[in-house]
Design an enzyme around this catalytic site. Sequence first.
Site, short mmCIF file in Angstrom:
data_model
loop_
_atom_site.label_atom_id
_atom_site.label_comp_id
_atom_site.label_asym_id
_atom_site.label_seq_id
_atom_site.Cartn_x
_atom_site.Cartn_y
_atom_site.Cartn_z
N HIS A 75 -0.63 0.25 -2.88
CA HIS A 75 -1.36 -0.88 -2.31
C HIS A 75 -0.73 -1.24 -0.98
O HIS A 75 0.49 -1.16 -0.83
CB HIS A 75 -1.28 -2.09 -3.27
CG HIS A 75 -2.30 -3.13 -2.96
ND1 HIS A 75 -2.08 -4.12 -2.05
CD2 HIS A 75 -3.56 -3.30 -3.44
CE1 HIS A 75 -3.17 -4.86 -1.98
NE2 HIS A 75 -4.07 -4.39 -2.80
N ASP A 87 -7.09 -1.32 -10.18
CA ASP A 87 -8.12 -0.33 -10.49
C ASP A 87 -7.67 0.72 -11.49
O ASP A 87 -8.49 1.46 -12.01
CB ASP A 87 -8.56 0.38 -9.21
CG ASP A 87 -9.31 -0.56 -8.32
OD1 ASP A 87 -10.00 -1.44 -8.86
OD2 ASP A 87 -9.20 -0.44 -7.09
N1 ACO Z 1 -0.72 8.82 -4.37
C1 ACO Z 1 0.21 9.55 -3.73
N2 ACO Z 1 0.89 9.16 -2.63
C2 ACO Z 1 0.59 7.95 -2.14
C3 ACO Z 1 -0.40 7.11 -2.74
C4 ACO Z 1 -1.06 7.58 -3.89
N3 ACO Z 1 -1.98 6.86 -4.49
N4 ACO Z 1 -0.50 5.96 -2.02
C5 ACO Z 1 0.38 6.07 -1.01
N5 ACO Z 1 1.03 7.26 -1.08
C6 ACO Z 1 2.12 7.72 -0.19
C7 ACO Z 1 1.57 8.20 1.14
O1 ACO Z 1 1.29 9.56 1.15
C8 ACO Z 1 2.71 7.82 2.07
O2 ACO Z 1 3.73 8.76 1.93
P1 ACO Z 1 4.68 9.15 3.22
O3 ACO Z 1 5.38 7.87 3.57
O4 ACO Z 1 5.56 10.24 2.72
O5 ACO Z 1 3.71 9.61 4.30
C9 ACO Z 1 3.23 6.49 1.50
O6 ACO Z 1 2.93 6.57 0.08
C10 ACO Z 1 2.59 5.26 2.11
O7 ACO Z 1 1.18 5.39 1.99
P2 ACO Z 1 0.12 4.82 3.03
O8 ACO Z 1 -1.19 5.51 2.80
O9 ACO Z 1 0.70 4.84 4.41
O10 ACO Z 1 0.05 3.31 2.57
P3 ACO Z 1 -1.10 2.30 2.92
O11 ACO Z 1 -0.51 0.95 2.71
O12 ACO Z 1 -1.74 2.60 4.21
O13 ACO Z 1 -2.19 2.65 1.77
C11 ACO Z 1 -3.58 2.63 -0.12
C12 ACO Z 1 -2.51 1.88 0.69
C13 ACO Z 1 -4.77 3.00 0.77
C14 ACO Z 1 -4.11 1.69 -1.21
C15 ACO Z 1 -2.97 3.92 -0.74
O14 ACO Z 1 -1.87 3.57 -1.56
C16 ACO Z 1 -3.99 4.75 -1.54
O15 ACO Z 1 -4.71 5.56 -0.95
N6 ACO Z 1 -4.02 4.55 -2.89
C17 ACO Z 1 -5.01 5.24 -3.72
C18 ACO Z 1 -6.35 4.54 -3.61
C19 ACO Z 1 -6.37 3.22 -4.34
O16 ACO Z 1 -5.97 3.13 -5.50
N7 ACO Z 1 -6.88 2.18 -3.67
C20 ACO Z 1 -7.06 0.86 -4.30
C21 ACO Z 1 -6.41 -0.19 -3.49
S1 ACO Z 1 -6.50 -1.71 -4.39
C22 ACO Z 1 -8.03 -2.31 -4.08
O17 ACO Z 1 -8.72 -2.03 -3.12
C23 ACO Z 1 -8.51 -3.26 -5.12
#
Ligand code: ACO
Length: 434
Positions: free
Chosen positions: A313, A371
């Site tokens: 998140h 979720d």
């Molecule tokens: N699975 C694997 N790796 C992940 C995940 C994941 N679900 N989420 C983040 N990471 C990793 C990224 O690859 C990144 O790694 P790095 O630092 O080595 O490059 C690090 O964790 C940070 O991730 P970002 O994408 O930069 O974090 P951001 O804050 O931009 O993204 C997000 C948040 C979009 C929610 C992300 O965690 C994601 O895509 N999760 C899966 C989708 C999801 O469940 N979304 C629901 C959000 S809650 C809602 O809307 C109610």
Amino acid sequence: MQLSDKKATLSFSDGSAPIEFPVYKGTVGPDVIDIRKLYGQTDMFTYDPGFLSTAACESGITYIDGDKGELLYRGYPIDQLAQSCDFLDICYLILNGELPDGNQKQEFDSLVTNHTMVHEQLRIFLQGFRRDAHPMAVLTGLVGALSAFYHDSTDITNPHHRHVSAIRLIAKMPTLVAMAYKHSQGQPFIYPKNDLSYTGNFLRMMFATPCEDYKVNEVVERALDRIFILHADHEQNASTSTVRLCGSSGTNPFAAIAAGVACLWGPAHGGANEACLQMLEELQANGGIEKVGEFMEKVKDKNSGVRLMGFGHRVYKNYDPRAKLMQETCKEVLAALGLENDPLFKLAMELERIALEDPYFVQRKLYPNVDFYSGIVQRAIGIPTSLFTAIFALARTVGWIAQWNEMLSDPDYKIGRPRQLYTGQQSREVPSKR
Ligand code: ACO
């Protein structure tokens, strides 16, 4: 806004004079540096794609402490609200700032209940959609179309109009979502029934047919009501910011909320619950628990493009408090429906167990979000996966409309107009002979 004693000074390496900016304090959470005069004084913008460090507004509705894993609606912790309120209490609280007393609750519930029907012509509009259209495509269209039917509540400068459109949107969303579902099934639309609760009425509109009576299951009703409560508002997330930005041009509330619905659809936001359940179903079909380890290796491999949906998140860098409540509800619903051995729930628990111990997730502070379990609950209730995001939109409508109203009530509000760092071509001549 309360001015802090602290000031921020921006200095430059080229010898230009440093500039001081005021700092404002929130009630809780980070202070903000007021950079509104930055451009006028320096001819420079700030650069912050994705708004990682930018507060785009002042708000008193929802507060998240991502490190503590805390979520407050109007100051009340989400777990306390989820234990002792129903969704319409939460709507009243989010819209008005306080929980309703007995009379206020009665009045508010009756107001919402009496606005649940939609204009009959909307059914004709709905017929224009293909049966296999994604419910979010249908919902975006239906919500936008409301502005063509309810002209008497679209004067955004009139607080009474704003209130009426808020009630209309909260009341009609369940009807629209159920209509979209019935259309996809080729079943007759079921009209709202006023002696049921908000959530009971929605369940009936979804699952009743004219052929037999429908009895609302109380455990299912409570579970869905909790899903609504947990999704009601969440600070300045992508869809809420979309509603604010869209609404800042002075467009009508139905159009602004339709923009929020469109934004919510994306898999990184509201579409994640659908994507999460699809992920669990795929994993189950390809070997289930046995293959969890292999799947997790793919998730950790950046080149695979696979993410563990329902994990991570932007703000919560500790457990999402909504995920805890959802896990509890998930257990309750599965037990009540005799699905304790549901393989997807077991799979989800196993994925969570592994992820919480794995250094990849621990180092990046990735925890389950709401979720992760809400899809399993909805599936058990009988809601098809493609409708999950529409359910989220239904619940989030109150947050969107309250945030929109808060923005319009602010005497300092302006149309939103982000700036850019331009890196394209400089001005050049079109060749004379082409
Ligand atoms: N699975 C694997 N790796 C992940 C995940 C994941 N679900 N989420 C983040 N990471 C990793 C990224 O690859 C990144 O790694 P790095 O630092 O080595 O490059 C690090 O964790 C940070 O991730 P970002 O994408 O930069 O974090 P951001 O804050 O931009 O993204 C997000 C948040 C979009 C929610 C992300 O965690 C994601 O895509 N999760 C899966 C989708 C999801 O469940 N979304 C629901 C959000 S809650 C809602 O809307 C109610």
